[in-house]
Motif scaffolding. Structure first.
Motif, PDB file in Angstrom:
ATOM      1  N   ALA A  11       2.855   7.073  -8.979  1.00  0.00           N
ATOM      2  CA  ALA A  11       3.771   8.186  -9.176  1.00  0.00           C
ATOM      3  C   ALA A  11       4.127   8.807  -7.833  1.00  0.00           C
ATOM      4  O   ALA A  11       3.256   9.070  -7.007  1.00  0.00           O
ATOM      5  N   ALA A  12       5.415   9.018  -7.640  1.00  0.00           N
ATOM      6  CA  ALA A  12       5.889   9.624  -6.398  1.00  0.00           C
ATOM      7  C   ALA A  12       6.182  11.102  -6.612  1.00  0.00           C
ATOM      8  O   ALA A  12       6.642  11.514  -7.681  1.00  0.00           O
ATOM      9  N   SER A  13       5.925  11.876  -5.587  1.00  0.00           N
ATOM     10  CA  SER A  13       6.289  13.290  -5.608  1.00  0.00           C
ATOM     11  C   SER A  13       6.847  13.667  -4.247  1.00  0.00           C
ATOM     12  O   SER A  13       6.466  13.093  -3.231  1.00  0.00           O
ATOM     13  N   GLY A  14       7.787  14.594  -4.268  1.00  0.00           N
ATOM     14  CA  GLY A  14       8.378  15.043  -3.021  1.00  0.00           C
ATOM     15  C   GLY A  14       9.559  14.209  -2.561  1.00  0.00           C
ATOM     16  O   GLY A  14      10.204  14.548  -1.572  1.00  0.00           O
ATOM     17  N   PHE A  15       9.855  13.104  -3.265  1.00  0.00           N
ATOM     18  CA  PHE A  15      11.020  12.301  -2.935  1.00  0.00           C
ATOM     19  C   PHE A  15      11.377  11.459  -4.146  1.00  0.00           C
ATOM     20  O   PHE A  15      10.569  11.278  -5.060  1.00  0.00           O
ATOM     21  N   TYR A  20      13.890   3.797  -2.921  1.00  0.00           N
ATOM     22  CA  TYR A  20      12.908   3.057  -2.147  1.00  0.00           C
ATOM     23  C   TYR A  20      12.505   1.765  -2.843  1.00  0.00           C
ATOM     24  O   TYR A  20      12.293   1.732  -4.063  1.00  0.00           O
ATOM     25  N   ALA A  21      12.373   0.713  -2.064  1.00  0.00           N
ATOM     26  CA  ALA A  21      11.678  -0.467  -2.554  1.00  0.00           C
ATOM     27  C   ALA A  21      10.185  -0.137  -2.571  1.00  0.00           C
ATOM     28  O   ALA A  21       9.692   0.606  -1.716  1.00  0.00           O
ATOM     29  N   THR A  22       9.484  -0.699  -3.537  1.00  0.00           N
ATOM     30  CA  THR A  22       8.082  -0.355  -3.705  1.00  0.00           C
ATOM     31  C   THR A  22       7.227  -1.611  -3.791  1.00  0.00           C
ATOM     32  O   THR A  22       7.636  -2.602  -4.405  1.00  0.00           O
ATOM     33  N   GLY A  23       6.072  -1.555  -3.192  1.00  0.00           N
ATOM     34  CA  GLY A  23       5.175  -2.700  -3.193  1.00  0.00           C
ATOM     35  C   GLY A  23       3.777  -2.322  -3.633  1.00  0.00           C
ATOM     36  O   GLY A  23       3.382  -1.158  -3.564  1.00  0.00           O
ATOM     37  N   TRP A  24       3.077  -3.313  -4.107  1.00  0.00           N
ATOM     38  CA  TRP A  24       1.655  -3.179  -4.423  1.00  0.00           C
ATOM     39  C   TRP A  24       0.876  -4.080  -3.466  1.00  0.00           C
ATOM     40  O   TRP A  24       1.234  -5.252  -3.285  1.00  0.00           O
ATOM     41  N   PHE A  25      -0.166  -3.513  -2.895  1.00  0.00           N
ATOM     42  CA  PHE A  25      -1.022  -4.237  -1.976  1.00  0.00           C
ATOM     43  C   PHE A  25      -2.466  -4.075  -2.440  1.00  0.00           C
ATOM     44  O   PHE A  25      -2.786  -3.178  -3.222  1.00  0.00           O
ATOM     45  N   ARG A  26      -3.331  -4.933  -1.946  1.00  0.00           N
ATOM     46  CA  ARG A  26      -4.739  -4.787  -2.277  1.00  0.00           C
ATOM     47  C   ARG A  26      -5.598  -5.163  -1.075  1.00  0.00           C
ATOM     48  O   ARG A  26      -5.179  -5.931  -0.210  1.00  0.00           O
ATOM     49  N   GLN A  27      -6.781  -4.588  -1.062  1.00  0.00           N
ATOM     50  CA  GLN A  27      -7.710  -4.869   0.023  1.00  0.00           C
ATOM     51  C   GLN A  27      -9.114  -4.985  -0.545  1.00  0.00           C
ATOM     52  O   GLN A  27      -9.648  -4.018  -1.104  1.00  0.00           O
ATOM     53  N   ALA A  28      -9.670  -6.172  -0.413  1.00  0.00           N
ATOM     54  CA  ALA A  28     -11.048  -6.420  -0.840  1.00  0.00           C
ATOM     55  C   ALA A  28     -11.978  -6.141   0.337  1.00  0.00           C
ATOM     56  O   ALA A  28     -11.560  -6.184   1.498  1.00  0.00           O
ATOM     57  N   ASN A  76      12.631   4.678 -12.756  1.00  0.00           N
ATOM     58  CA  ASN A  76      13.087   5.640 -11.754  1.00  0.00           C
ATOM     59  C   ASN A  76      13.263   7.034 -12.345  1.00  0.00           C
ATOM     60  O   ASN A  76      13.143   8.037 -11.640  1.00  0.00           O
ATOM     61  N   ALA A  77      13.536   7.114 -13.626  1.00  0.00           N
ATOM     62  CA  ALA A  77      13.660   8.428 -14.269  1.00  0.00           C
ATOM     63  C   ALA A  77      12.323   9.173 -14.248  1.00  0.00           C
ATOM     64  O   ALA A  77      12.290  10.406 -14.194  1.00  0.00           O
ATOM     65  N   LYS A  78      11.241   8.413 -14.287  1.00  0.00           N
ATOM     66  CA  LYS A  78       9.901   9.005 -14.231  1.00  0.00           C
ATOM     67  C   LYS A  78       9.325   8.972 -12.812  1.00  0.00           C
ATOM     68  O   LYS A  78       8.182   9.392 -12.605  1.00  0.00           O
ATOM     69  N   ASN A  79      10.109   8.433 -11.874  1.00  0.00           N
ATOM     70  CA  ASN A  79       9.656   8.357 -10.475  1.00  0.00           C
ATOM     71  C   ASN A  79       8.328   7.611 -10.352  1.00  0.00           C
ATOM     72  O   ASN A  79       7.454   7.978  -9.564  1.00  0.00           O
ATOM     73  N   THR A  80       8.209   6.528 -11.115  1.00  0.00           N
ATOM     74  CA  THR A  80       6.946   5.812 -11.214  1.00  0.00           C
ATOM     75  C   THR A  80       7.184   4.303 -11.204  1.00  0.00           C
ATOM     76  O   THR A  80       8.163   3.805 -11.765  1.00  0.00           O
ATOM     77  N   VAL A  81       6.253   3.612 -10.563  1.00  0.00           N
ATOM     78  CA  VAL A  81       6.239   2.155 -10.547  1.00  0.00           C
ATOM     79  C   VAL A  81       4.920   1.705 -11.169  1.00  0.00           C
ATOM     80  O   VAL A  81       3.893   2.373 -11.016  1.00  0.00           O
ATOM     81  N   TYR A  82       4.963   0.567 -11.853  1.00  0.00           N
ATOM     82  CA  TYR A  82       3.790   0.073 -12.578  1.00  0.00           C
ATOM     83  C   TYR A  82       3.424  -1.330 -12.125  1.00  0.00           C
ATOM     84  O   TYR A  82       4.268  -2.099 -11.661  1.00  0.00           O
TER      85      TYR A  82
END
Length: 130
Positions: free
Chosen positions: A23-27, A32-40, A74-80
């Motif tokens: 969830a994004a706040s303040g913008f 924006y393009a959005t990515g998911w990353f992970r770190q083990a 985008n209406a919820k300003n959220t990426v899943y």
């Protein structure tokens, strides 16, 4: 204050599912393009998936293709990130990140390299274990 907040992580058995939210706040995440990353532990941060700002383009790492699905509201300003058929090797801290693409062509693309992402969340832990 520009902020990304991930949620939805947890402990799951192999073969199980989780849905992460970012969830994004303040913008407005819709620019924006959005990515998911992970770190083990002991490993470098790696790209898992990304989605273009209108959702027309998605990309996946080979290790998760066919099991993970990225989407956005985008209406919820959220990426899943819907994660199915989870494996122990999916165990990591998962981060979402965003960057604003420049140019009309770039708006229909996304990348899974750390650069050019400008905004990062604090991460959510995913543990896949029996």
């Amino acid at each position: 204050q520009l902020q990304l907040v991930e949620s939805g992580g947890g402990l799951v058995q192999p073969g199980g599912s989780l849905r992460l939210s970012c969830a994004a706040s303040g913008f407005s995440l819709g620019y924006y393009a959005t990515g998911w990353f992970r770190q083990a532990p002991g490993k470098e941060r790696e790209g898992v998936s990304c989605i273009s700002l209108r959702g027309g383009t998605t990309n996946y790492a080979d290790s998760v293709r066919g099991r993970f699905t990225v989407s956005r509201d985008n209406a919820k300003n959220t990426v899943y990130l819907q994660m199915n058929s989870l494996k122990p090797e999916d165990t990591a801290v998962y981060f979402c990140a965003a960057y604003r693409p420049s140019g009309i062509i770039a708006q229909d693309r996304c990348v899974m390299t750390l650069k050019p992402y400008d905004y990062w969340g604090q991460g959510t832990q995913v543990i896949v274990s029996s």
